[in-house]
Enzyme design. Structure first.
Site, PDB file in Angstrom:
ATOM      1  N   ARG A 198      87.441  84.863  41.866  1.00 44.83           N
ATOM      2  CA  ARG A 198      87.756  84.450  43.241  1.00 44.83           C
ATOM      3  C   ARG A 198      86.696  85.047  44.144  1.00 44.83           C
ATOM      4  NH1 ARG A 198      93.550  84.935  46.246  1.00 44.83           N
ATOM      5  NH2 ARG A 198      93.860  83.078  44.977  1.00 44.83           N
TER       6      ARG A 198
ATOM      7  N   ARG B  80      99.349  87.498  43.470  1.00 46.29           N
ATOM      8  CA  ARG B  80      99.924  86.731  42.346  1.00 46.29           C
ATOM      9  C   ARG B  80      98.891  86.019  41.486  1.00 46.29           C
ATOM     10  NH1 ARG B  80     103.318  86.076  45.971  1.00 46.29           N
ATOM     11  NH2 ARG B  80     101.666  86.770  47.318  1.00 46.29           N
ATOM     12  N   THR B  81      97.818  85.534  42.075  1.00 46.76           N
ATOM     13  CA  THR B  81      96.839  84.829  41.243  1.00 46.76           C
ATOM     14  C   THR B  81      96.191  85.814  40.269  1.00 46.76           C
ATOM     15  OG1 THR B  81      96.442  83.296  43.050  1.00 46.76           O
ATOM     16  CG2 THR B  81      94.812  83.324  41.292  1.00 46.76           C
TER      17      THR B  81
ATOM     18  N   LYS C  21      75.639  95.892  46.440  1.00 54.96           N
ATOM     19  CA  LYS C  21      74.291  96.486  46.361  1.00 54.96           C
ATOM     20  C   LYS C  21      73.224  95.397  46.390  1.00 54.96           C
ATOM     21  CE  LYS C  21      75.892 100.264  43.379  1.00 54.96           C
ATOM     22  NZ  LYS C  21      75.755 100.834  42.034  1.00 54.96           N
TER      23      LYS C  21
END
Ligand code: NCD
Length: 337
Positions: A107, A57-58, A86
């Protein structure tokens, strides 16, 4: 803080005036979120939506919010499919991605990582959750929802009693929401958690120092007794050293219709940042509450779009021009709000 051109990394940067301003803007977004009309105020703008940790949802509500303002969304999902895998530093990633975007939501599993990223970014960054630390936009939508639910009942944020339940140690939504609530007067906090998962001591001390009442408990019934708002949370199993360790706490504090009828007032609002863990051994918020009119969890997720639209509009400085760029909806929308 002035939203325009700034990062949103922590709720500590916000004042009460900021919140009230943002919430007024969020209300103006309702007709667009409800598909009554559309606006193209961010036509041409690009959001870099970078999620290096699980999210539904975020991530999607940030993306939808940007789209609803007429902007484009570019997503990067998962550490393993990005150049961080990497060995690229957050500094380099920030320099590159901010060259491609007008604003970034990020996030990341590590506390402090989004602030580090923002330090190198050439565009504003919104913290979409950094490890167990903070989740400011969730706290804003939670507070917006609390205010709305209380308004319907004819009451106010000041002096409210809120029971926050579950994994308060790792729950970043709890960390941000409890701090944000301290901007109001005489909040009565009840923190209900196993002692190992209680709210971090520095946050407790800070809340007390700002003059609010704090009661800690391991007993669910005791904590629910005078709550205006219940804020239930999930055991944040991804933050534990092993699944077995997390399993020790799952299912400890369950709320269902029976618990609600027995221990809550008839007006107590039930909230959860979601996702609720509906597996049988957890089930912290039972589906038998789904028809309870005080269950606000889906109003929370709907409100997330309004608040995130307001954040984009204010940070990008177009909140006064939203209506100027509006146009009608051409399709048939039968969505119920
Ligand atoms: C929360 C999170 O990611 O911190 N979810 C969300 O963003 N709505 C809460 C959780 O995952 O338990």
């Amino acid at each position: 803080m002035s939203f325009c051109g700034n990062h949103l990394l922590s709720v500590d940067d916000l004042t009460k005036e900021d919140l009230l301003y943002l919430f007024d803007i969020a209300e103006l977004m309702r007709p667009y979120a409800n598909r009554e009309k559309q606006t193209k105020v961010l036509d041409g703008a690009i959001l870099g939506n970078m999620f290096f940790e699980a999210s539904t949802r975020t991530r999607v509500s940030f993306g939808c919010a940007f789209n609803l303002l007429g902007g484009f969304v570019r997503e990067t999902v998962g550490i393993h499919t990005s150049s961080l895998a990497k060995g690229e530093s957050l500094y380099d990633t920030a320099k590159v991605m901010s060259g491609y975007s007008d604003i970034i939501v990020m996030r990341h599993p590590e506390a402090g990582s989004v602030a580090e990223f923002a330090g190198a970014s050439r565009v504003p960054v919104i913290n979409g959750g950094d490890g167990a630390n903070e989740h400011p936009s969730q706290a804003l939508l939670d507070l917006f929802t609390i205010r709305k639910e209380l308004q319907i009942q004819g009451s106010r944020l000041d002096h409210l009693s809120i029971a926050m339940i579950g994994d308060l140690k790792h729950g970043r939504t709890v960390h941000s929401l409890s701090r944000l609530l301290t901007l109001f007067d005489g909040i009565r906090f009840r923190f209900i958690a196993p002692s190992d998962l209680q709210l971090p001591e520095d946050t407790i001390q800070e809340i007390k120092a700002r003059g609010h009442e704090v009661k800690l408990s391991e007993n669910l019934e005791e904590g629910l007794a005078d709550a205006d708002i219940i804020y239930q949370t999930r055991i944040q199993e991804e933050r534990f050293s092993s699944q077995a360790e997390a399993d020790r706490y799952r299912g400890k504090f369950r709320i269902n219709q029976h618990t609600y009828s027995q221990f809550c007032q008839q007006t107590t609002v039930i909230m959860h940042p979601l996702p609720r863990d509906s597996r049988a051994d957890a089930n912290e918020l039972d589906s038998d509450l789904n028809e309870n009119p005080r269950l606000a969890i889906f109003r929370q997720s709907d409100n997330g779009v309004l608040v995130r639209m307001a954040l984009f509009a204010t940070i990008l400085g177009v909140e006064k021009e939203v209506q100027q760029y509006e146009c009608p909806i051409r399709w048939q929308s039968s969505k119920q709000f």
